[in-house]
Design an enzyme around this catalytic site. Sequence first.
Site, PDB file in Angstrom:
ATOM      1  N   ARG A  70       0.842  -1.190   0.000  1.00  0.00           N
ATOM      2  CA  ARG A  70       0.000   0.000   0.000  1.00  0.00           C
ATOM      3  C   ARG A  70       0.879   1.243   0.000  1.00  0.00           C
ATOM      4  O   ARG A  70       1.975   1.244   0.544  1.00  0.00           O
ATOM      5  CB  ARG A  70      -0.906   0.019   1.239  1.00  0.00           C
ATOM      6  CG  ARG A  70      -2.079  -0.963   1.163  1.00  0.00           C
ATOM      7  CD  ARG A  70      -2.971  -0.872   2.393  1.00  0.00           C
ATOM      8  NE  ARG A  70      -2.268  -1.352   3.559  1.00  0.00           N
ATOM      9  CZ  ARG A  70      -1.689  -0.599   4.473  1.00  0.00           C
ATOM     10  NH1 ARG A  70      -1.753   0.732   4.385  1.00  0.00           N
ATOM     11  NH2 ARG A  70      -1.054  -1.110   5.504  1.00  0.00           N
ATOM     12  N   TYR A 197      -1.290  -3.372  -7.074  1.00  0.00           N
ATOM     13  CA  TYR A 197      -1.076  -4.119  -5.839  1.00  0.00           C
ATOM     14  C   TYR A 197      -2.339  -4.174  -4.972  1.00  0.00           C
ATOM     15  O   TYR A 197      -2.992  -3.148  -4.738  1.00  0.00           O
ATOM     16  CB  TYR A 197       0.091  -3.538  -5.006  1.00  0.00           C
ATOM     17  CG  TYR A 197       0.053  -4.101  -3.615  1.00  0.00           C
ATOM     18  CD1 TYR A 197       0.490  -5.404  -3.382  1.00  0.00           C
ATOM     19  CD2 TYR A 197      -0.537  -3.413  -2.549  1.00  0.00           C
ATOM     20  CE1 TYR A 197       0.367  -5.982  -2.131  1.00  0.00           C
ATOM     21  CE2 TYR A 197      -0.668  -3.982  -1.295  1.00  0.00           C
ATOM     22  CZ  TYR A 197      -0.212  -5.267  -1.091  1.00  0.00           C
ATOM     23  OH  TYR A 197      -0.370  -5.848   0.136  1.00  0.00           O
ATOM     24  N   LYS A 206      -9.580  -2.392   1.874  1.00  0.00           N
ATOM     25  CA  LYS A 206      -9.303  -1.266   2.756  1.00  0.00           C
ATOM     26  C   LYS A 206     -10.065  -0.002   2.321  1.00  0.00           C
ATOM     27  O   LYS A 206     -10.560   0.761   3.146  1.00  0.00           O
ATOM     28  CB  LYS A 206      -7.795  -0.997   2.810  1.00  0.00           C
ATOM     29  CG  LYS A 206      -6.983  -2.128   3.461  1.00  0.00           C
ATOM     30  CD  LYS A 206      -7.627  -2.574   4.712  1.00  0.00           C
ATOM     31  CE  LYS A 206      -6.884  -3.470   5.670  1.00  0.00           C
ATOM     32  NZ  LYS A 206      -5.824  -4.325   5.388  1.00  0.00           N
ATOM     33  N   HIS A 226     -10.351  -2.432  11.718  1.00  0.00           N
ATOM     34  CA  HIS A 226      -9.283  -3.295  11.186  1.00  0.00           C
ATOM     35  C   HIS A 226      -9.050  -4.431  12.183  1.00  0.00           C
ATOM     36  O   HIS A 226      -8.032  -4.470  12.874  1.00  0.00           O
ATOM     37  CB  HIS A 226      -8.027  -2.440  10.995  1.00  0.00           C
ATOM     38  CG  HIS A 226      -6.941  -3.101  10.202  1.00  0.00           C
ATOM     39  ND1 HIS A 226      -5.639  -2.641  10.208  1.00  0.00           N
ATOM     40  CD2 HIS A 226      -6.949  -4.153   9.352  1.00  0.00           C
ATOM     41  CE1 HIS A 226      -4.896  -3.393   9.408  1.00  0.00           C
ATOM     42  NE2 HIS A 226      -5.662  -4.320   8.879  1.00  0.00           N
ATOM     43  N   SER A 248      -1.131  -3.653  10.263  1.00  0.00           N
ATOM     44  CA  SER A 248      -0.802  -4.543   9.148  1.00  0.00           C
ATOM     45  C   SER A 248       0.459  -5.355   9.459  1.00  0.00           C
ATOM     46  O   SER A 248       1.436  -4.819   9.981  1.00  0.00           O
ATOM     47  CB  SER A 248      -0.579  -3.716   7.885  1.00  0.00           C
ATOM     48  OG  SER A 248      -1.739  -2.966   7.618  1.00  0.00           O
ATOM     49  N   CYS A 250       0.974  -7.578  11.706  1.00  0.00           N
ATOM     50  CA  CYS A 250       1.269  -7.721  13.135  1.00  0.00           C
ATOM     51  C   CYS A 250       0.528  -8.889  13.767  1.00  0.00           C
ATOM     52  O   CYS A 250       0.408  -8.963  14.982  1.00  0.00           O
ATOM     53  CB  CYS A 250       0.968  -6.426  13.875  1.00  0.00           C
ATOM     54  SG  CYS A 250       2.135  -5.121  13.481  1.00  0.00           S
ATOM     55  N   ASP A 277      -9.246  -9.834   9.077  1.00  0.00           N
ATOM     56  CA  ASP A 277      -8.732  -8.485   8.785  1.00  0.00           C
ATOM     57  C   ASP A 277      -9.714  -7.355   9.100  1.00  0.00           C
ATOM     58  O   ASP A 277      -9.302  -6.316   9.581  1.00  0.00           O
ATOM     59  CB  ASP A 277      -8.314  -8.416   7.315  1.00  0.00           C
ATOM     60  CG  ASP A 277      -7.373  -7.254   7.010  1.00  0.00           C
ATOM     61  OD1 ASP A 277      -6.372  -7.094   7.736  1.00  0.00           O
ATOM     62  OD2 ASP A 277      -7.645  -6.497   6.058  1.00  0.00           O
ATOM     63  N   ARG A 375       1.913 -12.188  -0.814  1.00  0.00           N
ATOM     64  CA  ARG A 375       0.622 -12.557  -0.221  1.00  0.00           C
ATOM     65  C   ARG A 375      -0.034 -13.736  -0.929  1.00  0.00           C
ATOM     66  O   ARG A 375       0.278 -14.050  -2.072  1.00  0.00           O
ATOM     67  CB  ARG A 375      -0.329 -11.352  -0.309  1.00  0.00           C
ATOM     68  CG  ARG A 375       0.211 -10.118   0.429  1.00  0.00           C
ATOM     69  CD  ARG A 375      -0.757  -9.570   1.411  1.00  0.00           C
ATOM     70  NE  ARG A 375      -0.138  -8.590   2.280  1.00  0.00           N
ATOM     71  CZ  ARG A 375      -0.609  -8.274   3.481  1.00  0.00           C
ATOM     72  NH1 ARG A 375      -1.685  -8.862   3.938  1.00  0.00           N
ATOM     73  NH2 ARG A 375      -0.011  -7.378   4.237  1.00  0.00           N
TER      74      ARG A 375
HETATM   75  P1  GTP Z   1      -2.242  -7.810   7.374  1.00  0.00           P
HETATM   76  O1  GTP Z   1      -2.788  -8.823   6.457  1.00  0.00           O
HETATM   77  O2  GTP Z   1      -1.174  -6.968   6.760  1.00  0.00           O
HETATM   78  O3  GTP Z   1      -3.291  -6.954   8.009  1.00  0.00           O
HETATM   79  O4  GTP Z   1      -1.404  -8.598   8.524  1.00  0.00           O
HETATM   80  P2  GTP Z   1      -1.854  -9.460   9.800  1.00  0.00           P
HETATM   81  O5  GTP Z   1      -2.113  -8.548  10.957  1.00  0.00           O
HETATM   82  O6  GTP Z   1      -2.925 -10.415   9.443  1.00  0.00           O
HETATM   83  O7  GTP Z   1      -0.488 -10.246  10.161  1.00  0.00           O
HETATM   84  P3  GTP Z   1      -0.121 -11.798   9.988  1.00  0.00           P
HETATM   85  O8  GTP Z   1      -0.939 -12.684  10.867  1.00  0.00           O
HETATM   86  O9  GTP Z   1      -0.102 -12.121   8.550  1.00  0.00           O
HETATM   87  O10 GTP Z   1       1.371 -11.808  10.555  1.00  0.00           O
HETATM   88  C1  GTP Z   1       2.378 -11.017   9.990  1.00  0.00           C
HETATM   89  C2  GTP Z   1       3.738 -11.502  10.434  1.00  0.00           C
HETATM   90  O11 GTP Z   1       3.828 -11.540  11.853  1.00  0.00           O
HETATM   91  C3  GTP Z   1       4.059 -12.907   9.938  1.00  0.00           C
HETATM   92  O12 GTP Z   1       5.379 -12.938   9.465  1.00  0.00           O
HETATM   93  C4  GTP Z   1       3.905 -13.756  11.157  1.00  0.00           C
HETATM   94  O13 GTP Z   1       4.750 -14.882  11.122  1.00  0.00           O
HETATM   95  C5  GTP Z   1       4.261 -12.821  12.302  1.00  0.00           C
HETATM   96  N1  GTP Z   1       3.505 -13.177  13.533  1.00  0.00           N
HETATM   97  C6  GTP Z   1       2.175 -13.378  13.624  1.00  0.00           C
HETATM   98  N2  GTP Z   1       1.812 -13.737  14.886  1.00  0.00           N
HETATM   99  C7  GTP Z   1       2.956 -13.757  15.614  1.00  0.00           C
HETATM  100  C8  GTP Z   1       3.246 -14.047  16.990  1.00  0.00           C
HETATM  101  O14 GTP Z   1       2.387 -14.366  17.807  1.00  0.00           O
HETATM  102  N3  GTP Z   1       4.560 -13.938  17.371  1.00  0.00           N
HETATM  103  C9  GTP Z   1       5.539 -13.586  16.488  1.00  0.00           C
HETATM  104  N4  GTP Z   1       6.790 -13.514  16.958  1.00  0.00           N
HETATM  105  N5  GTP Z   1       5.300 -13.321  15.181  1.00  0.00           N
HETATM  106  C10 GTP Z   1       4.038 -13.393  14.751  1.00  0.00           C
HETATM  107  C1  SPV Z   2      -2.914  -4.578   5.251  1.00  0.00           C
HETATM  108  O1  SPV Z   2      -1.938  -3.970   4.780  1.00  0.00           O
HETATM  109  O2  SPV Z   2      -3.411  -4.296   6.370  1.00  0.00           O
HETATM  110  C2  SPV Z   2      -3.515  -5.696   4.504  1.00  0.00           C
HETATM  111  C3  SPV Z   2      -3.088  -5.919   3.130  1.00  0.00           C
HETATM  112  O3  SPV Z   2      -4.392  -6.367   5.020  1.00  0.00           O
HETATM  113  S1  SPV Z   2      -3.776  -4.764   2.039  1.00  0.00           S
HETATM  114  O4  SPV Z   2      -4.938  -5.344   1.401  1.00  0.00           O
HETATM  115  O5  SPV Z   2      -2.752  -4.463   1.061  1.00  0.00           O
HETATM  116  O6  SPV Z   2      -4.191  -3.583   2.756  1.00  0.00           O
HETATM  117 MN    MN Z   3      -4.838  -5.730   7.174  1.00  0.00          MN
END
Ligand code: GTP
Ligand code: SPV
Ligand code: MN
Length: 593
Positions: A70, A197, A206, A226, A248, A250, A277, A375
């Site tokens: 983004r 993207y 979003k 979110h 994002s 996290c 999400d 992704r």
């Molecule tokens: P968006 O789709 O961008 O909104 O991201 P999200 O909040 O869904 O994050 P996602 O669950 O995809 O995790 C993002 C990164 O954080 C990945 O590389 C995970 O491996 C890492 N991660 C997720 N949960 C944990 C956790 O509990 N501990 C640690 N150390 N890393 C984590």
């Molecule tokens: C984020 O960045 O929080 C996502 C991926 O979930 S996107 O659709 O690119 O916003």
């Molecule tokens: Mn997100």
Amino acid sequence: MTTKNQALLTWIDEMAAITKPEKIVWIDGSEAQLEELRAEACATGEIEKLDQEKLPGCYLHRTDPLDVARVEDRTFICARTEKDAGPTNNWMDPQEAYKMMYELFDGSMKGRTMYVIPYSMGVVGSPFSKIGIELTDSIYVVLNMHIMTRIGAKVLETLDDGEFVKGLHSRAQMDASKKYIMHFPEDNTIMSVNSGYGGNVLLGKKCFALRIASYLGKNEGWMAEHMLILGVENPEGETRYICAAFPSACGKTNLAMLIPPKAYAEKGYKVWCVGDDISWLRIGPDGRLYAMNPENGFFGVAPGTNEKSNPNALASTRKNTIFTNVCHTADNTVWWEGLNKELPENAIDWKGQPWDPAKFNKADKTTCAAHPNSRFTAPAENCPCISKEFNNPNGVPIDAIVFGGRRAKTAPLVYQSFDWNHGVFVGSIMASETTAAAAGAVGVVRRDPMAMLPFCGYNMGDYFAHWIEMGKKIPHAPKIFNVNWFRTDDEGNFIWPGFGDNLRVLEWILNRCAGKAKAVETAIGYLPKAEDINVEGLDGITTETIADLLSVDKDLWKEDVVGIKEFYSKFDKYDTLPAELKKELADFEARLG
Ligand code: GTP
Ligand code: SPV
Ligand code: MN
């Protein structure tokens, strides 16, 4: 496919007159039409068909190497006044913005097809769902919208002559210097140009489900957040639901699909995913807050996803999935950093170049085979732990709202707010290290209230006020918590094991909601005693480690207050920070001494 909706027909005519496509194709959602589009996109190289035995229905797409996340600095809220967009959004006068965008869209679809995608955010026909129409010149967008939302003729039927959110997208010349993601909340309109993207172009996500919807929610008395939605089923078979807002990349997808640790699974605990999400939240007839997931699929971060960290996400990607910017292996499947320990030989990296595993260095992102923000787009129905309430148009009743971010220090593993208004304060002071999900520096701590900094469609001070107002209106409001999975030791390693073990923290949270767990009162809120977090079956983590993870360092929090004040002062210009939050800050400072 036909529609009597005159407003829709007129708008399409107007947009076609500007963008000048060679033809217009309505997306009816049929498998036959989608299959034709997949074949066409394969023929042009836009997508590549992966090994259909190992990954049936799966495809690979590579974006332009400069178009991988983004773009927050090119994302605008074009409200009537700058005040309405607020100090945390980029603002442009709507008339000026329309003029600029129509110039950029002039002839942008020449020689191409304009696809008309009718889509529903939420179950088709539900009074809580909302309809959008996206016009796009990208088959990749059509195929992704098919996974991420409910699309096609059935949506158009329920639209009838009703209102819809207008979305116009064109890849145009893919000129990065002319990339714009524009929102016109007062007109229910989104325009996106020169990007291909995900978050910039899948306009239901979003752009609509957060930026436009947050504005609609403020006016209509509901909330667009979110947040993931998950259900925890206890051994007695009762399921309690939690919403969690993390910035994002996290950990939302990971938490939403977590696998209970062995000790919990053996007792009969189960976790069900409702969403990973976005949540749309409304007050139900019983006075509780209900959350529904407006999406129909997952647009998840690939790197780090593996059989151990998130087997449910991995399983979701084994069929009918589109992979974006991952590594293409010699056996025509996909790979990314953290999938397994074997570095693939003779693979093609996310830029389309041969990848040399010998040069791979974990610490240097430029040597990665998959982009850090690569992704997968996977259908929700693929997920082994998808909740049976996933298609319930009313959503699920929420017991707890959880905020969290990436903080190496300061924030403890978990704490509970004193009450709703204090919870809003806790959300408003959220801070997190930036990630690869947005273009720009990674690892810099920034304020990201409620994980909505890049997604709030109006003045964030008014958004805080809306949270405070909602608290007054919800008779049985959820309790509000904050978590941090990312505290590090002196060597920079994460102390808490995270992933499935996060259930140990959710257990304390749900016990607090049920009035079954004790807490100690501190300056920041209620904390568990170290022995209240179950460490049964955890390797190397003792009650002492938990005590360390739960420590509250007043000096660090005093430093944080400086950052909070600096952030809050942004709202002085239009004086939109609610008095309730000013009071919470003053009380917090007093407690810190
Ligand atoms: P968006 O789709 O961008 O909104 O991201 P999200 O909040 O869904 O994050 P996602 O669950 O995809 O995790 C993002 C990164 O954080 C990945 O590389 C995970 O491996 C890492 N991660 C997720 N949960 C944990 C956790 O509990 N501990 C640690 N150390 N890393 C984590
Ligand atoms: C984020 O960045 O929080 C996502 C991926 O979930 S996107 O659709 O690119 O916003
Ligand atoms: Mn997100």
